[in-house]
Design a protein around this motif. Structure first.
Motif, PDB file in Angstrom:
ATOM      1  N   ILE A  52       0.597  -1.390  -0.262  1.00 54.93           N
ATOM      2  CA  ILE A  52       0.212  -0.360   0.387  1.00 54.93           C
ATOM      3  C   ILE A  52       1.184   0.998   0.446  1.00 54.93           C
ATOM      4  N   ARG A  53       1.995   1.541   0.930  1.00 51.92           N
ATOM      5  CA  ARG A  53       2.642   2.500   0.618  1.00 51.92           C
ATOM      6  C   ARG A  53       3.457   2.698  -0.648  1.00 51.92           C
ATOM      7  N   GLY A  54       3.368   1.311  -1.398  1.00 53.24           N
ATOM      8  CA  GLY A  54       4.031   1.292  -2.259  1.00 53.24           C
ATOM      9  C   GLY A  54       3.832   1.718  -3.221  1.00 53.24           C
ATOM     10  N   ILE A  55       2.200   1.861  -3.410  1.00 56.04           N
ATOM     11  CA  ILE A  55       0.783   2.585  -4.237  1.00 56.04           C
ATOM     12  C   ILE A  55       1.193   3.268  -4.299  1.00 56.04           C
ATOM     13  N   LYS A  56       0.827   4.314  -2.870  1.00 60.84           N
ATOM     14  CA  LYS A  56       0.629   5.027  -2.565  1.00 60.84           C
ATOM     15  C   LYS A  56       2.123   6.546  -3.149  1.00 60.84           C
ATOM     16  N   GLY A  57       3.018   5.308  -3.082  1.00 59.15           N
ATOM     17  CA  GLY A  57       4.804   6.963  -3.784  1.00 59.15           C
ATOM     18  C   GLY A  57       4.428   6.901  -6.095  1.00 59.15           C
ATOM     19  N   LEU A  58       4.126   5.251  -6.048  1.00 57.01           N
ATOM     20  CA  LEU A  58       3.383   5.660  -7.417  1.00 57.01           C
ATOM     21  C   LEU A  58       2.101   6.209  -7.616  1.00 57.01           C
ATOM     22  N   ILE A  59       1.820   6.890  -6.847  1.00 60.27           N
ATOM     23  CA  ILE A  59       0.232   7.089  -7.372  1.00 60.27           C
ATOM     24  C   ILE A  59       1.616   8.807  -7.819  1.00 60.27           C
ATOM     25  N   GLU A  60       2.158   9.341  -6.565  1.00 60.60           N
ATOM     26  CA  GLU A  60       2.943  10.719  -6.158  1.00 60.60           C
ATOM     27  C   GLU A  60       3.947  10.595  -7.156  1.00 60.60           C
ATOM     28  N   LYS A  61       4.696   9.735  -8.079  1.00 57.02           N
ATOM     29  CA  LYS A  61       5.781   9.727  -8.800  1.00 57.02           C
ATOM     30  C   LYS A  61       4.634   9.657 -10.573  1.00 57.02           C
ATOM     31  N   ASP A  62       3.439   9.623 -11.005  1.00 55.24           N
ATOM     32  CA  ASP A  62       2.532   9.607 -11.493  1.00 55.24           C
ATOM     33  C   ASP A  62       2.910   8.732 -12.301  1.00 55.24           C
ATOM     34  N   THR A  63       2.818   7.364 -11.832  1.00 63.65           N
ATOM     35  CA  THR A  63       3.265   6.068 -12.792  1.00 63.65           C
ATOM     36  C   THR A  63       2.253   5.811 -13.151  1.00 63.65           C
ATOM     37  N   TYR A  64       2.144   5.201 -14.725  1.00 64.70           N
ATOM     38  CA  TYR A  64       0.758   4.742 -15.600  1.00 64.70           C
ATOM     39  C   TYR A  64      -0.176   4.387 -15.128  1.00 64.70           C
ATOM     40  N   CYS A  65      -1.169   4.894 -14.602  1.00 67.63           N
ATOM     41  CA  CYS A  65      -2.901   3.610 -14.142  1.00 67.63           C
ATOM     42  C   CYS A  65      -2.859   2.368 -14.192  1.00 67.63           C
ATOM     43  N   ASP A  66      -2.469   2.027 -15.142  1.00 68.31           N
ATOM     44  CA  ASP A  66      -2.883   0.533 -15.719  1.00 68.31           C
ATOM     45  C   ASP A  66      -1.673  -0.322 -15.159  1.00 68.31           C
ATOM     46  N   ASP A  67      -0.505  -0.122 -14.082  1.00 60.11           N
ATOM     47  CA  ASP A  67       0.478   0.030 -13.825  1.00 60.11           C
ATOM     48  C   ASP A  67      -0.142  -0.162 -11.612  1.00 60.11           C
ATOM     49  N   VAL A  68      -0.347   1.117 -11.495  1.00 63.82           N
ATOM     50  CA  VAL A  68      -1.528   1.476 -10.585  1.00 63.82           C
ATOM     51  C   VAL A  68      -2.542   0.145  -9.832  1.00 63.82           C
ATOM     52  N   LEU A  69      -2.800   0.379 -10.920  1.00 65.33           N
ATOM     53  CA  LEU A  69      -4.464  -0.464 -11.269  1.00 65.33           C
ATOM     54  C   LEU A  69      -3.659  -2.343 -10.857  1.00 65.33           C
ATOM     55  N   ASN A  70      -2.804  -2.787 -11.503  1.00 65.84           N
ATOM     56  CA  ASN A  70      -2.127  -3.898 -11.312  1.00 65.84           C
ATOM     57  C   ASN A  70      -1.683  -4.468  -9.705  1.00 65.84           C
ATOM     58  N   GLN A  71      -1.016  -3.173  -9.225  1.00 64.06           N
ATOM     59  CA  GLN A  71      -0.745  -3.246  -7.745  1.00 64.06           C
ATOM     60  C   GLN A  71      -1.460  -3.455  -6.841  1.00 64.06           C
ATOM     61  N   ILE A  72      -2.977  -2.924  -7.168  1.00 64.19           N
ATOM     62  CA  ILE A  72      -3.989  -2.721  -7.106  1.00 64.19           C
ATOM     63  C   ILE A  72      -4.824  -4.628  -6.299  1.00 64.19           C
ATOM     64  N   ALA A  73      -4.753  -4.878  -7.717  1.00 65.10           N
ATOM     65  CA  ALA A  73      -5.386  -6.220  -7.887  1.00 65.10           C
ATOM     66  C   ALA A  73      -4.300  -6.736  -7.090  1.00 65.10           C
ATOM     67  N   ALA A  74      -2.940  -6.698  -7.242  1.00 66.36           N
ATOM     68  CA  ALA A  74      -2.079  -7.875  -6.132  1.00 66.36           C
ATOM     69  C   ALA A  74      -2.621  -7.458  -4.812  1.00 66.36           C
ATOM     70  N   ILE A  75      -2.677  -6.917  -4.008  1.00 62.03           N
ATOM     71  CA  ILE A  75      -2.988  -5.859  -2.384  1.00 62.03           C
ATOM     72  C   ILE A  75      -4.193  -6.362  -2.338  1.00 62.03           C
ATOM     73  N   GLN A  76      -5.404  -6.484  -3.086  1.00 58.20           N
ATOM     74  CA  GLN A  76      -6.770  -7.483  -2.815  1.00 58.20           C
ATOM     75  C   GLN A  76      -6.782  -8.913  -3.195  1.00 58.20           C
ATOM     76  N   ALA A  77      -5.583  -9.577  -4.004  1.00 58.28           N
ATOM     77  CA  ALA A  77      -5.397 -10.450  -4.498  1.00 58.28           C
ATOM     78  C   ALA A  77      -4.984 -11.048  -2.722  1.00 58.28           C
ATOM     79  N   ALA A  78      -4.012 -10.469  -1.951  1.00 58.82           N
ATOM     80  CA  ALA A  78      -3.125 -10.899  -0.700  1.00 58.82           C
ATOM     81  C   ALA A  78      -4.127 -10.453   0.158  1.00 58.82           C
ATOM     82  N   LEU A  79      -4.946  -9.508   0.024  1.00 60.86           N
ATOM     83  CA  LEU A  79      -6.047  -9.140   1.303  1.00 60.86           C
ATOM     84  C   LEU A  79      -6.923 -10.662   1.699  1.00 60.86           C
ATOM     85  N   ASN A  80      -7.604 -11.142   0.058  1.00 68.28           N
ATOM     86  CA  ASN A  80      -8.250 -11.926   0.007  1.00 68.28           C
ATOM     87  C   ASN A  80      -7.483 -13.575   0.929  1.00 68.28           C
ATOM     88  N   GLY A  81      -6.318 -12.851   0.833  1.00 68.65           N
ATOM     89  CA  GLY A  81      -5.942 -14.018   1.675  1.00 68.65           C
ATOM     90  C   GLY A  81      -5.404 -14.580   2.984  1.00 68.65           C
TER      91      GLY A  81
END
Length: 104
Positions: A37-66
């Motif tokens: 989550i901290r990594g995603i915050k950093g990606l947002i702050e660095k204006d990282t491409y949206c698709d890359d951020v969304l993929n990281q969000i999907a990974a976090i959701q999968a981890a939370l599901n686990g």
């Protein structure tokens, strides 16, 4: 008066029955998710491409599901079984509400 007697006398506080190994596993997973989550915050702050951020969000959701699946399994094997064995069948309705929330 033991803890069980105190709870039978009106205590509304309930506790889990996790082994130390399970607690360590959950804590490790949650620490990793916290870092993601901290990594995603950093990606947002660095204006990282949206698709890359969304993929990281999907990974976090999968981890939370686990984490949720592990907790649910342990809950069903301990708390739910114990309450059913003691005659408290209201736990089934409680569990169904929880499962519905997890399935959203």
């Amino acid at each position: 008066m033991t803890g069980d007697e105190a709870c039978a006398a009106g205590c509304s506080e309930r506790h889990s029955h996790h082994s130390q190994q399970t607690k360590n596993n959950l804590t490790t997973r949650l620490n990793r998710i916290e870092g993601q989550i901290r990594g995603i915050k950093g990606l947002i702050e660095k204006d990282t491409y949206c698709d890359d951020v969304l993929n990281q969000i999907a990974a976090i959701q999968a981890a939370l599901n686990g984490v949720g699946k592990l907790l649910l399994e342990n809950h069903m094997r301990s708390c739910v079984v114990e309450r059913i064995e003691s005659g408290d069948h209201a736990v089934i309705d409680e569990l169904l509400v929880t499962v519905k929330k997890l399935m959203k």
